[in-house]
Design a protein around this motif. Structure first.
Motif, PDB file in Angstrom:
ATOM      1  N   THR A 145       0.848  -1.184   0.000  1.00 38.62           N
ATOM      2  CA  THR A 145       0.000   0.000   0.000  1.00 38.62           C
ATOM      3  C   THR A 145       0.885   1.235   0.000  1.00 38.62           C
ATOM      4  OG1 THR A 145      -1.904   1.064   1.051  1.00 38.62           O
ATOM      5  CG2 THR A 145      -0.198   0.198   2.511  1.00 38.62           C
ATOM      6  N   TRP A 146       0.265   2.401  -0.191  1.00 35.31           N
ATOM      7  CA  TRP A 146       0.975   3.659  -0.046  1.00 35.31           C
ATOM      8  C   TRP A 146       0.005   4.749   0.355  1.00 35.31           C
ATOM      9  CZ3 TRP A 146       0.314   2.050  -5.252  1.00 35.31           C
ATOM     10  CH2 TRP A 146      -0.461   2.885  -6.026  1.00 35.31           C
ATOM     11  N   GLY A 147       0.572   5.844   0.818  1.00 35.14           N
ATOM     12  CA  GLY A 147      -0.198   6.989   1.261  1.00 35.14           C
ATOM     13  C   GLY A 147       0.747   7.952   1.939  1.00 35.14           C
ATOM     14  N   ASP A 148       0.226   9.005   2.543  1.00 33.05           N
ATOM     15  CA  ASP A 148       1.132   9.971   3.168  1.00 33.05           C
ATOM     16  C   ASP A 148       1.477   9.605   4.607  1.00 33.05           C
ATOM     17  OD1 ASP A 148      -1.159  10.710   4.533  1.00 33.05           O
ATOM     18  OD2 ASP A 148      -1.427  12.558   3.402  1.00 33.05           O
ATOM     19  N   GLU A 149       0.799   8.614   5.189  1.00 31.63           N
ATOM     20  CA  GLU A 149       1.142   8.033   6.493  1.00 31.63           C
ATOM     21  C   GLU A 149       0.995   9.018   7.654  1.00 31.63           C
ATOM     22  OE1 GLU A 149       2.360   4.809   8.986  1.00 31.63           O
ATOM     23  OE2 GLU A 149       1.275   5.048   7.161  1.00 31.63           O
ATOM     24  N   ILE A 150       0.278  10.109   7.460  1.00 32.81           N
ATOM     25  CA  ILE A 150       0.108  11.095   8.529  1.00 32.81           C
ATOM     26  C   ILE A 150      -0.594  10.490   9.743  1.00 32.81           C
ATOM     27  CG2 ILE A 150      -1.070  13.241   9.181  1.00 32.81           C
ATOM     28  CD1 ILE A 150      -0.488  14.252   6.355  1.00 32.81           C
ATOM     29  N   PHE A 151      -1.605   9.661   9.515  1.00 34.52           N
ATOM     30  CA  PHE A 151      -2.387   9.083  10.607  1.00 34.52           C
ATOM     31  C   PHE A 151      -2.145   7.593  10.792  1.00 34.52           C
ATOM     32  CE2 PHE A 151      -4.841  12.694   8.908  1.00 34.52           C
ATOM     33  CZ  PHE A 151      -4.820  13.493  10.036  1.00 34.52           C
ATOM     34  N   GLY A 152      -1.068   7.061  10.220  1.00 33.07           N
ATOM     35  CA  GLY A 152      -0.761   5.646  10.360  1.00 33.07           C
ATOM     36  C   GLY A 152      -1.625   4.753   9.491  1.00 33.07           C
ATOM     37  N   GLU A 153      -2.214   5.308   8.435  1.00 35.44           N
ATOM     38  CA  GLU A 153      -3.158   4.552   7.606  1.00 35.44           C
ATOM     39  C   GLU A 153      -2.524   3.455   6.757  1.00 35.44           C
ATOM     40  OE1 GLU A 153      -2.387   7.751   7.430  1.00 35.44           O
ATOM     41  OE2 GLU A 153      -2.582   8.546   5.416  1.00 35.44           O
ATOM     42  N   PRO A 167       5.392   2.890  -2.073  1.00 32.73           N
ATOM     43  CA  PRO A 167       4.785   1.625  -1.661  1.00 32.73           C
ATOM     44  C   PRO A 167       5.509   0.965  -0.493  1.00 32.73           C
ATOM     45  CG  PRO A 167       4.915   1.740  -4.044  1.00 32.73           C
ATOM     46  CD  PRO A 167       5.696   2.911  -3.500  1.00 32.73           C
ATOM     47  N   SER A 168       4.714   0.386   0.389  1.00 30.30           N
ATOM     48  CA  SER A 168       5.227  -0.271   1.569  1.00 30.30           C
ATOM     49  C   SER A 168       4.530  -1.635   1.703  1.00 30.30           C
ATOM     50  CB  SER A 168       4.919   0.603   2.792  1.00 30.30           C
ATOM     51  OG  SER A 168       5.261  -0.041   3.973  1.00 30.30           O
ATOM     52  N   LYS A 169       5.316  -2.689   1.942  1.00 30.70           N
ATOM     53  CA  LYS A 169       4.730  -4.028   2.102  1.00 30.70           C
ATOM     54  C   LYS A 169       4.046  -4.106   3.447  1.00 30.70           C
ATOM     55  CE  LYS A 169       7.360  -7.715   2.461  1.00 30.70           C
ATOM     56  NZ  LYS A 169       8.158  -8.937   2.178  1.00 30.70           N
ATOM     57  N   ILE A 170       2.790  -4.579   3.463  1.00 28.78           N
ATOM     58  CA  ILE A 170       2.059  -4.678   4.726  1.00 28.78           C
ATOM     59  C   ILE A 170       1.676  -6.109   5.079  1.00 28.78           C
ATOM     60  CG2 ILE A 170       1.196  -2.321   4.697  1.00 28.78           C
ATOM     61  CD1 ILE A 170      -1.482  -3.434   3.676  1.00 28.78           C
ATOM     62  N   LEU A 171       1.792  -7.044   4.110  1.00 29.64           N
ATOM     63  CA  LEU A 171       1.394  -8.414   4.389  1.00 29.64           C
ATOM     64  C   LEU A 171       2.101  -9.378   3.460  1.00 29.64           C
ATOM     65  CD1 LEU A 171      -0.712  -9.976   6.164  1.00 29.64           C
ATOM     66  CD2 LEU A 171      -2.278  -9.784   4.230  1.00 29.64           C
ATOM     67  N   ASP A 172       2.660 -10.441   4.040  1.00 34.17           N
ATOM     68  CA  ASP A 172       3.219 -11.519   3.209  1.00 34.17           C
ATOM     69  C   ASP A 172       2.097 -12.458   2.812  1.00 34.17           C
ATOM     70  OD1 ASP A 172       6.013 -10.894   3.123  1.00 34.17           O
ATOM     71  OD2 ASP A 172       6.117 -11.430   5.250  1.00 34.17           O
TER      72      ASP A 172
END
Length: 173
Positions: A145-153, A167-172
């Motif tokens: 996923t990706w986003g601005d991560e301001i609220f930990g979304e 992009p950041s991996k969130i689940l294998d």
């Protein structure tokens, strides 16, 4: 107001798309008008045709585009699109591309902006099987996923601002 009323219900069984409306981007017709044929998928402001070409009623800033009636050609060799605030396309070789129509949306593109026109279609990542909004399923089964991560979304446990929302991996698998 959206310049065109473009929804999946406008796609007919024969692969044609019909629309109507007007707005700040351009003047269109106030009567129902066929705007595309040989359509495979509609998503947001995007039309994916059976030949793999992607079309939109919005013109990408800084890009010279072929125009067909009310639509502008964005790219070729695409198998899936996801349109909305940002536009996403998975090409036939499983590469994910993103672009936007307004520079301010670049934070959500999942890539670092490059050059004078950072909103042009640009590669986000390879080996992409599916995309929906800001979720990417890669061919190896991992979820990104990706986003601005301001609220930990992003769900990666690191609340705070990410400069470009890469992009950041969130689940294998």
């Amino acid at each position: 107001m959206h310049p065109l009323k473009l929804v999946e219900e406008n796609a007919k069984a024969d692969g044609t798309v019909w629309a109507w409306g007007n707005g700040k981007f351009a003047n269109y017709t106030s009567t129902l008008t066929q705007i595309a044929s040989n359509v495979k998928q509609i998503s947001g402001d995007l039309i994916l045709k059976n030949d793999g070409s992607v079309w939109s009623y919005l013109q990408v800033d800084g890009m010279t585009q072929q125009q067909e009636g009310y639509l502008y050609k964005v790219m070729d060799n695409v198998k899936q699109v996801d349109g909305g605030g940002i536009s996403l396309a998975i090409t036939n070789d499983n590469t994910l591309y993103s672009w936007c129509y307004y520079y301010s949306e670049d934070m959500m593109l999942g890539r670092i902006p490059q050059g004078e026109h950072p909103n042009l279609p640009a590669k986000v990542m390879d080996q992409v099987a599916d995309v929906s909004g800001n979720l990417i399923l890669r061919t190896d089964g991992t979820l990104w996923t990706w986003g601005d991560e301001i609220f930990g979304e992003l769900g990666n446990g690191e609340a705070g601002h990410s400069q470009y929302g890469l992009p950041s991996k969130i689940l294998d698998n």
